[in-house]
Design an enzyme around this catalytic site. Structure first.
Site, short mmCIF file in Angstrom:
data_model
loop_
_atom_site.label_atom_id
_atom_site.label_comp_id
_atom_site.label_asym_id
_atom_site.label_seq_id
_atom_site.Cartn_x
_atom_site.Cartn_y
_atom_site.Cartn_z
N LYS A 101 49.77 -104.67 -12.23
CA LYS A 101 49.74 -103.25 -12.64
C LYS A 101 48.99 -103.11 -13.95
O LYS A 101 49.31 -103.78 -14.93
CB LYS A 101 51.17 -102.77 -12.88
CG LYS A 101 51.80 -102.03 -11.74
CD LYS A 101 53.22 -101.69 -12.15
CE LYS A 101 53.73 -100.47 -11.46
NZ LYS A 101 55.11 -100.18 -11.90
C1 E4P Z 1 57.27 -97.72 -10.82
O1 E4P Z 1 56.27 -98.22 -10.45
C2 E4P Z 1 57.36 -96.90 -12.05
O2 E4P Z 1 57.17 -97.70 -13.19
C3 E4P Z 1 58.69 -96.20 -12.10
O3 E4P Z 1 58.88 -95.52 -10.86
C4 E4P Z 1 58.82 -95.25 -13.26
O4 E4P Z 1 59.99 -94.52 -13.12
P1 E4P Z 1 60.63 -93.68 -14.31
O5 E4P Z 1 59.76 -92.48 -14.55
O6 E4P Z 1 61.98 -93.28 -13.79
O7 E4P Z 1 60.72 -94.57 -15.50
#
Ligand code: E4P
Length: 217
Positions: A83
């Protein structure tokens, strides 16, 4: 639509695997920090459990450092997807990793143009954070719909992953908006599979069957 688990907890991964509904896993630095365990150990464990992609995020801000971290993360499992954030440096790292055949999930995407740029840079996935947009009173799902249309119209192979989901209703809206993937926190995953009418209906069927005195097999 594919269901990913949004978690860095191997026990939760194991539980959703048991349900037969797990297509992949996404983690982020906050989720990994919450485990209190060494990140490499946690990611290796999750990669060994899951056949599908497991996203692991770089924590540098400069392109070259992201590339180096991404290459290191990709060695933790054959199914690791690196990522990179949707910053200019993150997009540089995305291109460099994609050129080396490392799959990239461009994360922290909030607009159609960020998504288009990620697709042009060779991202295999892009993570659109709808919940954080909705938290600000913005229509996150119209961004999902528009992004889906642009990716399809131009024939990009990038998969649209809807992240930052806050409720089962968000998962439904992601499906209706044409997302390829929803990444779902464990609690919401449980919630969306349970319906009170199924539970009460089943209890009545079993009671009536028992009262009849019959047996199957
Ligand atoms: C996943 O890939 C993301 O990092 C995650 O869904 C972020 O979620 P949040 O906005 O609840 O922190």
């Amino acid at each position: 639509m594919k269901f990913f688990l949004d978690s860095a907890n191997p026990e939760q991964v194991q539980e959703v695997l048991r349900w037969g509904l797990l297509d992949g896993v996404t983690t982020n630095p906050s989720l990994l920090a919450k485990t209190g365990q060494p990140y490499a150990e946690v990611l290796r464990r999750i990669c060994a459990l899951v056949k599908g992609p497991v996203s692991a995020e770089v924590v540098a801000t400069e392109g070259q450092a992201m590339l180096e971290q991404g290459l290191r993360l990709s060695e933790l499992g054959a199914n690791i997807v690196v990522k990179c954030p949707a910053t200019l440096e993150g997009l540089r790292a995305t291109q460099a990793l994609a050129r080396r055949n490392v799959k990239v999930n461009v994360t922290l995407v909030f607009s159609v143009l960020q998504a288009l740029a990620a697709a042009k840079c060779g991202a295999s996935y892009l993570s659109l954070f709808v919940g954080r947009l909705e938290d600000l009173g913005q229509d996150g799902f119209s961004v999902v719909e528009q992004t889906e249309r642009v990716l399809r119209d131009y024939g990009f192979p990038t998969q649209l992953l809807v992240a930052s989901l806050r409720s089962p209703a968000h998962v439904l809206r992601a499906a209706q908006a044409g997302a390829d993937i929803a990444t779902i926190p464990f609690g919401i995953f449980q919630q969306m599979l349970v319906h009170p009418l199924t539970e009460t209906g089943l209890a009545v069927f079993l009671k009536d069957w028992q009262a009849s005195g019959q047996k199957i097999g």
